[in-house]
Design an enzyme around this catalytic site. Structure first.
Site, PDB file in Angstrom:
ATOM      1  NE  ARG A 134     -16.048  -3.261   6.857  1.00  0.00           N
ATOM      2  CZ  ARG A 134     -15.270  -3.826   6.392  1.00  0.00           C
ATOM      3  NH1 ARG A 134     -14.751  -3.620   5.406  1.00  0.00           N
ATOM      4  NH2 ARG A 134     -14.588  -4.791   7.381  1.00  0.00           N
ATOM      5  CB  VAL A 162     -12.494   2.943  19.157  1.00  0.00           C
ATOM      6  CG1 VAL A 162     -13.502   4.038  18.465  1.00  0.00           C
ATOM      7  CG2 VAL A 162     -12.700   1.634  18.433  1.00  0.00           C
ATOM      8  CB  SER A 202     -19.523 -12.036  19.484  1.00  0.00           C
ATOM      9  OG  SER A 202     -19.388 -13.448  18.591  1.00  0.00           O
ATOM     10  CE1 TYR A 255     -14.780 -10.613  16.909  1.00  0.00           C
ATOM     11  CE2 TYR A 255     -16.050 -12.532  17.590  1.00  0.00           C
ATOM     12  CZ  TYR A 255     -16.005 -11.261  16.878  1.00  0.00           C
ATOM     13  OH  TYR A 255     -17.069 -10.811  16.527  1.00  0.00           O
ATOM     14  CB  ALA A 307     -10.217 -13.328  25.005  1.00  0.00           C
ATOM     15  CB  ILE A 349     -24.565 -10.657  11.113  1.00  0.00           C
ATOM     16  CG1 ILE A 349     -25.025 -10.977  12.557  1.00  0.00           C
ATOM     17  CG2 ILE A 349     -25.520  -9.758  10.497  1.00  0.00           C
ATOM     18  CD1 ILE A 349     -26.270 -11.613  12.820  1.00  0.00           C
TER      19      ILE A 349
END
Ligand code: NAP
Length: 244
Positions: A11, A61, A139, A152, A154, A185
């Site tokens: 998604r 992952v 990001s 996040y 980091a 987004i």
């Protein structure tokens, strides 16, 4: 036919990238952490309708061995791995004083270690081919930091260093590695934000709107294309002018 693997692609941005690379003519290896992510979702059918081959691989992952097994299976199925998009990512936001060690470690494992895992194994296949494109999802939080996102930001800043290191290590083998750094987004990840936070973000964006997933997929498509053959180690911000 060339093949692309996109992590976290059931998604959101990953699915849009998979669809776009399928339109570009790649066979597609989709990945997500659970089979459930592919339920009530037509991504595989949509990709196959474009006349390319598509398979899904369920793997976490952040797990080194699962990445090794997945890359091996994709190579056996498609014969080559020409594009790797390290897209899978999560948030577990909270102000520093209240952020748990568990949530720090989890975000680093999923967002950052995954890039090490996948680049190591898919990069090894690409080195033997002496060609390949690796595109990482960083990001704006990694470029500028963001209150409430110590974990996040980091992980996304680390991806910038990993992108440049990969570009330097693998460049002589004909492999490029670049990152895109999206701003805000519209996806399930940002839908979770409160209206107050959404409005304060909009006031900082020059274009006064959120980005769409296809606006990320288009830049990834360019980085995978022959037009980007001499572009490597670069971080492309896609934020509608957030940082000017
Ligand atoms: P999303 O809609 O949450 O999609 C990410 C996908 O990755 C989800 O299907 C998720 O499954 C999957 N995933 C999570 N952990 C995984 C794991 N361990 N192994 C395999 N798959 C896993 O997120 P998105 O907004 O499309 O974001 C995609 C990427 O862009 C992320 O790296 C994100 O950090 C980055 N990004 C997004 C924005 C934005 O505004 N949306 C901005 C900057 C950067 P679950 O739902 O089960 O976790």
């Amino acid at each position: 036919m060339a093949a692309a693997i996109i992590t976290g692609s059931a998604r959101g941005i990953g699915a849009a990238i998979a669809l776009r690379l399928a339109k570009d003519g790649y066979d597609i290896a989709l990945n997500d952490i659970s089979e459930a992510m592919f339920e009530n979702n037509s991504i595989m059918e949509d990709i196959r309708a474009l006349g390319v081959q598509c398979e899904k691989y369920i793997a976490d992952v952040s797990d080194h061995q699962q990445c090794s097994d997945m890359v091996k299976a994709v190579k056996e199925r498609f014969g080559s791995i020409d594009v790797l998009v390290n897209n899978a990512g999560i948030t577990r936001d909270g102000l520093l004083a209240r952020m748990s060690e568990e949530n720090f470690d989890l975000v680093i494992a999923v967002n950052q270690k995954s890039v090490f895992n996948m680049t190591k194994f898919a990069g090894s296949v690409m080195m033997k081919q002496r060609s390949g494109r690796i595109i990482n999802l960083s990001s704006v939080a990694g470029l500028y930091g963001n209150a409430g996102q110590m974990n996040y930001s980091a992980s996304k800043a680390a991806i910038i260093g990993m992108t440049k290191t990969t570009a330097k290590e693998l460049g002589s083998r004909g492999i490029t590695c670049n990152a895109v750094a999206p701003g805000f987004i519209s996806t399930p990840m940002t839908d979770k934000l409160s209206d107050e936070v959404k409005n304060s973000i909009l006031s900082m964006i020059a274009m006064k709107r959120y980005g769409e997933v296809n606006e990320i997929a288009g830049v990834v498509s360019f980085l995978a294309s022959p037009d980007a053959s001499y572009v490597t180690g670069q971080i492309i911000e896609i934020s509608g002018g957030l940082s000017m």
